[in-house]
Write a protein that holds these residues in place. Structure first.
Motif, PDB file in Angstrom:
ATOM      1  N   LEU A  92      40.496  32.432  45.593  1.00 43.60           N
ATOM      2  CA  LEU A  92      39.916  33.280  44.568  1.00 43.60           C
ATOM      3  C   LEU A  92      40.184  34.722  44.965  1.00 43.60           C
ATOM      4  CD1 LEU A  92      36.566  33.136  42.781  1.00 43.60           C
ATOM      5  CD2 LEU A  92      37.130  35.181  44.048  1.00 43.60           C
ATOM      6  N   GLU A  93      40.714  35.513  44.038  1.00 39.08           N
ATOM      7  CA  GLU A  93      40.889  36.939  44.266  1.00 39.08           C
ATOM      8  C   GLU A  93      40.201  37.676  43.135  1.00 39.08           C
ATOM      9  OE1 GLU A  93      44.226  40.396  44.862  1.00 39.08           O
ATOM     10  OE2 GLU A  93      44.718  38.337  45.384  1.00 39.08           O
ATOM     11  N   ALA A  94      39.286  38.574  43.487  1.00 40.63           N
ATOM     12  CA  ALA A  94      38.484  39.298  42.504  1.00 40.63           C
ATOM     13  C   ALA A  94      38.770  40.785  42.569  1.00 40.63           C
ATOM     14  CB  ALA A  94      37.008  39.048  42.767  1.00 40.63           C
ATOM     15  N   THR A  95      39.048  41.377  41.408  1.00 45.58           N
ATOM     16  CA  THR A  95      39.303  42.815  41.287  1.00 45.58           C
ATOM     17  C   THR A  95      38.209  43.413  40.409  1.00 45.58           C
ATOM     18  OG1 THR A  95      41.673  42.402  41.419  1.00 45.58           O
ATOM     19  CG2 THR A  95      40.996  44.555  40.611  1.00 45.58           C
ATOM     20  N   PRO A  96      37.562  44.483  40.853  1.00 47.72           N
ATOM     21  CA  PRO A  96      36.469  45.068  40.071  1.00 47.72           C
ATOM     22  C   PRO A  96      36.920  45.579  38.702  1.00 47.72           C
ATOM     23  CG  PRO A  96      36.507  45.960  42.287  1.00 47.72           C
ATOM     24  CD  PRO A  96      37.762  45.174  42.115  1.00 47.72           C
ATOM     25  N   LEU A  97      36.053  45.380  37.715  1.00 47.48           N
ATOM     26  CA  LEU A  97      36.223  45.920  36.372  1.00 47.48           C
ATOM     27  C   LEU A  97      34.988  46.755  36.056  1.00 47.48           C
ATOM     28  CD1 LEU A  97      37.276  42.723  34.408  1.00 47.48           C
ATOM     29  CD2 LEU A  97      38.767  44.600  35.050  1.00 47.48           C
ATOM     30  N   THR A  98      35.150  47.801  35.286  1.00 45.63           N
ATOM     31  CA  THR A  98      34.006  48.563  34.819  1.00 45.63           C
ATOM     32  C   THR A  98      34.219  48.866  33.347  1.00 45.63           C
ATOM     33  OG1 THR A  98      33.681  49.547  36.982  1.00 45.63           O
ATOM     34  CG2 THR A  98      32.630  50.650  35.146  1.00 45.63           C
ATOM     35  N   ASN A  99      33.286  48.404  32.522  1.00 45.51           N
ATOM     36  CA  ASN A  99      33.374  48.594  31.079  1.00 45.51           C
ATOM     37  C   ASN A  99      34.718  48.142  30.520  1.00 45.51           C
ATOM     38  OD1 ASN A  99      30.815  49.712  31.066  1.00 45.51           O
ATOM     39  ND2 ASN A  99      31.606  51.737  31.509  1.00 45.51           N
ATOM     40  N   GLY A 100      35.268  47.047  31.072  1.00 43.06           N
ATOM     41  CA  GLY A 100      36.529  46.521  30.585  1.00 43.06           C
ATOM     42  C   GLY A 100      37.752  47.246  31.111  1.00 43.06           C
ATOM     43  N   ASP A 101      37.568  48.355  31.824  1.00 42.17           N
ATOM     44  CA  ASP A 101      38.692  49.098  32.382  1.00 42.17           C
ATOM     45  C   ASP A 101      38.788  48.811  33.865  1.00 42.17           C
ATOM     46  OD1 ASP A 101      39.153  50.335  29.952  1.00 42.17           O
ATOM     47  OD2 ASP A 101      37.737  51.938  30.405  1.00 42.17           O
ATOM     48  N   ASN A 102      39.997  48.683  34.367  1.00 44.21           N
ATOM     49  CA  ASN A 102      40.189  48.447  35.787  1.00 44.21           C
ATOM     50  C   ASN A 102      40.267  49.807  36.483  1.00 44.21           C
ATOM     51  OD1 ASN A 102      40.785  47.567  38.305  1.00 44.21           O
ATOM     52  ND2 ASN A 102      42.451  46.238  37.682  1.00 44.21           N
ATOM     53  N   GLU A 103      39.106  50.327  36.894  1.00 49.03           N
ATOM     54  CA  GLU A 103      39.054  51.634  37.537  1.00 49.03           C
ATOM     55  C   GLU A 103      39.343  51.565  39.031  1.00 49.03           C
ATOM     56  OE1 GLU A 103      35.500  53.732  36.698  1.00 49.03           O
ATOM     57  OE2 GLU A 103      35.755  53.593  34.533  1.00 49.03           O
ATOM     58  N   TYR A 104      39.324  50.375  39.588  1.00 53.97           N
ATOM     59  CA  TYR A 104      39.523  50.215  41.026  1.00 53.97           C
ATOM     60  C   TYR A 104      40.672  49.256  41.293  1.00 53.97           C
ATOM     61  CZ  TYR A 104      34.793  51.990  40.666  1.00 53.97           C
ATOM     62  OH  TYR A 104      33.701  52.725  40.337  1.00 53.97           O
ATOM     63  N   PRO A 105      41.883  49.575  40.890  1.00 50.71           N
ATOM     64  CA  PRO A 105      42.981  48.610  41.002  1.00 50.71           C
ATOM     65  C   PRO A 105      43.411  48.331  42.432  1.00 50.71           C
ATOM     66  CG  PRO A 105      43.808  50.748  40.347  1.00 50.71           C
ATOM     67  CD  PRO A 105      42.309  50.838  40.332  1.00 50.71           C
ATOM     68  N   ASN A 106      42.980  49.132  43.383  1.00 46.72           N
ATOM     69  CA  ASN A 106      43.436  48.969  44.759  1.00 46.72           C
ATOM     70  C   ASN A 106      42.425  48.236  45.634  1.00 46.72           C
ATOM     71  OD1 ASN A 106      45.694  50.393  43.986  1.00 46.72           O
ATOM     72  ND2 ASN A 106      44.838  52.333  44.624  1.00 46.72           N
ATOM     73  N   ILE A 107      41.347  47.742  45.052  1.00 44.91           N
ATOM     74  CA  ILE A 107      40.306  47.063  45.819  1.00 44.91           C
ATOM     75  C   ILE A 107      40.245  45.613  45.365  1.00 44.91           C
ATOM     76  CG2 ILE A 107      37.828  46.928  46.276  1.00 44.91           C
ATOM     77  CD1 ILE A 107      37.686  49.920  45.735  1.00 44.91           C
ATOM     78  N   SER A 108      40.068  44.704  46.312  1.00 44.58           N
ATOM     79  CA  SER A 108      39.859  43.308  45.924  1.00 44.58           C
ATOM     80  C   SER A 108      38.976  42.613  46.955  1.00 44.58           C
ATOM     81  CB  SER A 108      41.186  42.568  45.770  1.00 44.58           C
ATOM     82  OG  SER A 108      41.831  42.450  47.008  1.00 44.58           O
ATOM     83  N   ILE A 109      38.370  41.531  46.510  1.00 40.41           N
ATOM     84  CA  ILE A 109      37.590  40.642  47.366  1.00 40.41           C
ATOM     85  C   ILE A 109      38.231  39.272  47.207  1.00 40.41           C
ATOM     86  CG2 ILE A 109      35.352  39.545  47.732  1.00 40.41           C
ATOM     87  CD1 ILE A 109      34.059  42.022  46.472  1.00 40.41           C
ATOM     88  N   SER A 110      38.474  38.589  48.308  1.00 41.93           N
ATOM     89  CA  SER A 110      39.123  37.279  48.178  1.00 41.93           C
ATOM     90  C   SER A 110      38.543  36.276  49.170  1.00 41.93           C
ATOM     91  CB  SER A 110      40.634  37.395  48.362  1.00 41.93           C
ATOM     92  OG  SER A 110      40.943  37.952  49.607  1.00 41.93           O
ATOM     93  N   VAL A 111      38.693  35.006  48.809  1.00 41.99           N
ATOM     94  CA  VAL A 111      38.317  33.888  49.669  1.00 41.99           C
ATOM     95  C   VAL A 111      39.384  32.818  49.534  1.00 41.99           C
ATOM     96  CG1 VAL A 111      35.813  34.262  49.614  1.00 41.99           C
ATOM     97  CG2 VAL A 111      36.886  32.869  47.850  1.00 41.99           C
ATOM     98  N   THR A 112      39.493  31.975  50.539  1.00 41.89           N
ATOM     99  CA  THR A 112      40.472  30.893  50.502  1.00 41.89           C
ATOM    100  C   THR A 112      39.970  29.728  51.344  1.00 41.89           C
ATOM    101  OG1 THR A 112      42.785  30.294  50.836  1.00 41.89           O
ATOM    102  CG2 THR A 112      41.835  31.810  52.444  1.00 41.89           C
ATOM    103  N   GLN A 113      40.434  28.537  51.022  1.00 36.31           N
ATOM    104  CA  GLN A 113      40.111  27.350  51.812  1.00 36.31           C
ATOM    105  C   GLN A 113      40.953  27.317  53.096  1.00 36.31           C
ATOM    106  OE1 GLN A 113      37.752  25.260  51.491  1.00 36.31           O
ATOM    107  NE2 GLN A 113      37.210  25.157  49.355  1.00 36.31           N
ATOM    108  N   TYR A 114      42.042  28.090  53.097  1.00 44.12           N
ATOM    109  CA  TYR A 114      42.985  28.054  54.212  1.00 44.12           C
ATOM    110  C   TYR A 114      42.897  29.345  55.012  1.00 44.12           C
ATOM    111  CZ  TYR A 114      44.692  24.508  51.060  1.00 44.12           C
ATOM    112  OH  TYR A 114      44.755  23.444  50.218  1.00 44.12           O
ATOM    113  N   PHE A 115      43.125  29.243  56.318  1.00 39.86           N
ATOM    114  CA  PHE A 115      43.054  30.441  57.157  1.00 39.86           C
ATOM    115  C   PHE A 115      44.428  30.878  57.547  1.00 39.86           C
ATOM    116  CE2 PHE A 115      38.815  28.859  57.538  1.00 39.86           C
ATOM    117  CZ  PHE A 115      38.074  30.000  57.496  1.00 39.86           C
TER     118      PHE A 115
END
Length: 115
Positions: A92-115
């Motif tokens: 899963l990779e999540a990118t912040p959205l604010t009011n439908g606009d991607n104001e933070y395109p360089n930030i993400s939060i991610s998780v994975t089953q694999y290391f």
């Protein structure tokens, strides 16, 4: 005969929904990508170190790292790319959205089953 399926889904989750999903994984990655010059900072933290709070009225997903740094993303909704294998989330990779606009395109939060 058992058939396995894989699928990719793009969806929008609230900060609280995303927090509930990422807490199920052993490790969470906070990433910041700078394009000039190109540098990618990744901060992996155990999911036990991740918390959910409200910072100045914004839902905030944050964590204290092993080296006593604090990372946080404040946003109400996240665009998420989710990879499934059968009914299990594999990535899963999540990118912040604010009011439908991607104001933070360089930030993400991610998780994975694999290391």
């Amino acid at each position: 005969m058992t058939t396995s399926t894989t699928s990719d889904v793009i969806t929008v989750l609230t900060a609280e929904q995303l927090f509930c999903v990422i807490k199920r994984f052993p490790r969470v990655w906070f990433s910041l990508i700078s394009t000039n010059p190109y540098v990618c900072y990744e901060v992996p933290v155990p999911s036990e170190a991740v918390s959910f709070d409200h910072d100045n009225g914004w839902p905030t997903i944050c964590a204290r790292t092993d080296i006593e740094q604090f990372v946080a993303v404040s946003c109400d909704r996240y665009q998420c790319k989710v990879d499934f294998y059968d009914n299990d989330i594999v990535n899963l990779e999540a990118t912040p959205l604010t009011n439908g606009d991607n104001e933070y395109p360089n930030i993400s939060i991610s998780v994975t089953q694999y290391f």
